[in-house]
Write an enzyme that holds these catalytic residues in place. Structure first.
Site, PDB file in Angstrom:
ATOM      1  N   ASP A  31       0.851  -1.192   0.000  1.00 11.74           N
ATOM      2  CA  ASP A  31       0.000   0.000   0.000  1.00 11.74           C
ATOM      3  C   ASP A  31       0.885   1.240   0.000  1.00 11.74           C
ATOM      4  O   ASP A  31       1.821   1.332   0.799  1.00 11.74           O
ATOM      5  CB  ASP A  31      -0.908  -0.016   1.227  1.00 11.74           C
ATOM      6  CG  ASP A  31      -2.047   0.980   1.151  1.00 11.74           C
ATOM      7  OD1 ASP A  31      -1.817   2.134   0.732  1.00 11.74           O
ATOM      8  OD2 ASP A  31      -3.172   0.618   1.510  1.00 11.74           O
ATOM      9  N   ILE A  32       0.585   2.197  -0.883  1.00 15.03           N
ATOM     10  CA  ILE A  32       1.395   3.422  -0.946  1.00 15.03           C
ATOM     11  C   ILE A  32       1.062   4.384   0.192  1.00 15.03           C
ATOM     12  O   ILE A  32       1.802   5.325   0.436  1.00 15.03           O
ATOM     13  CB  ILE A  32       1.268   4.134  -2.310  1.00 15.03           C
ATOM     14  CG1 ILE A  32      -0.172   4.550  -2.584  1.00 15.03           C
ATOM     15  CG2 ILE A  32       1.820   3.265  -3.425  1.00 15.03           C
ATOM     16  CD1 ILE A  32      -0.329   5.460  -3.794  1.00 15.03           C
ATOM     17  N   ASN A  87     -12.894  -3.291   3.926  1.00 11.19           N
ATOM     18  CA  ASN A  87     -13.851  -2.198   3.992  1.00 11.19           C
ATOM     19  C   ASN A  87     -14.970  -2.457   2.991  1.00 11.19           C
ATOM     20  O   ASN A  87     -14.726  -2.986   1.908  1.00 11.19           O
ATOM     21  CB  ASN A  87     -13.167  -0.866   3.669  1.00 11.19           C
ATOM     22  CG  ASN A  87     -12.032  -0.556   4.628  1.00 11.19           C
ATOM     23  OD1 ASN A  87     -12.136  -0.798   5.816  1.00 11.19           O
ATOM     24  ND2 ASN A  87     -10.947  -0.021   4.103  1.00 11.19           N
ATOM     25  N   GLY A  93     -15.388   2.817   4.988  1.00 15.45           N
ATOM     26  CA  GLY A  93     -14.033   3.258   4.679  1.00 15.45           C
ATOM     27  C   GLY A  93     -13.537   2.851   3.303  1.00 15.45           C
ATOM     28  O   GLY A  93     -12.360   3.020   2.988  1.00 15.45           O
ATOM     29  N   HIS A 100     -10.706  -5.644  -1.811  1.00 20.74           N
ATOM     30  CA  HIS A 100      -9.310  -5.905  -1.458  1.00 20.74           C
ATOM     31  C   HIS A 100      -9.224  -6.115   0.043  1.00 20.74           C
ATOM     32  O   HIS A 100     -10.050  -5.631   0.801  1.00 20.74           O
ATOM     33  CB  HIS A 100      -8.375  -4.772  -1.917  1.00 20.74           C
ATOM     34  CG  HIS A 100      -8.774  -3.413  -1.436  1.00 20.74           C
ATOM     35  ND1 HIS A 100      -9.836  -2.715  -1.960  1.00 20.74           N
ATOM     36  CD2 HIS A 100      -8.235  -2.622  -0.480  1.00 20.74           C
ATOM     37  CE1 HIS A 100      -9.944  -1.547  -1.355  1.00 20.74           C
ATOM     38  NE2 HIS A 100      -8.994  -1.461  -0.446  1.00 20.74           N
ATOM     39  N   HIS A 102      -6.817  -5.627   3.296  1.00 19.86           N
ATOM     40  CA  HIS A 102      -5.638  -4.986   3.874  1.00 19.86           C
ATOM     41  C   HIS A 102      -4.991  -5.981   4.826  1.00 19.86           C
ATOM     42  O   HIS A 102      -5.672  -6.624   5.624  1.00 19.86           O
ATOM     43  CB  HIS A 102      -6.033  -3.743   4.679  1.00 19.86           C
ATOM     44  CG  HIS A 102      -6.627  -2.647   3.874  1.00 19.86           C
ATOM     45  ND1 HIS A 102      -5.896  -1.560   3.455  1.00 19.86           N
ATOM     46  CD2 HIS A 102      -7.880  -2.464   3.404  1.00 19.86           C
ATOM     47  CE1 HIS A 102      -6.684  -0.746   2.773  1.00 19.86           C
ATOM     48  NE2 HIS A 102      -7.904  -1.280   2.724  1.00 19.86           N
TER      49      HIS A 102
END
Length: 114
Positions: A31-32, A87, A93, A100, A102
């Site tokens: 994750d960026i 989410n 969120g 996806h 996290h």
């Protein structure tokens, strides 16, 4: 959905990403906007807008992704634990309408998460 999501563009190699893992079912990227020392995103190659729109036909794909999580944890040495987050919808969120997961690790997680 007529326009590709950012994740579809990453899968199609139209946008660069740091890839941790890839197979025929999903891609795992860093994750960026990391919220932990290690923050990965597990993204199915099949577009499912959100977990709330998954169908029973998606169960094998979702099962594959869930069983990949401990494999990644072992590979990256997360013996102290990790957190997974999915989410769903704007109030949940969700920022990108492409399911996806996290995967966060590398620090003590607090509860409640936010």
């Amino acid at each position: 959905m007529s326009e590709k999501t950012i994740f579809q563009k990453i899968i199609d190699r139209e946008i660069p990403a740091t890839i941790e893992h890839e197979d025929e079912h999903c891609i795992v990227i860093h994750d960026i906007a990391a919220q932990a020392p290690t923050h990965l995103l597990l993204i199915p190659k099949k577009l499912i807008p959100r977990i709330g729109e998954a169908t029973p036909d998606d169960a094998p794909l979702l099962g594959h992704m869930m069983t990949l999580i401990p494999q990644l944890a072992a590979k990256l040495g997360w013996s102290d634990g990790f957190r997974t987050v999915i989410n769903n919808g704007p109030h949940g969120g969700e920022a990108v309408p492409h399911l996806h997961i996290h995967l966060l690790a590398g620090r003590q997680m607090a509860w409640p998460p936010g």
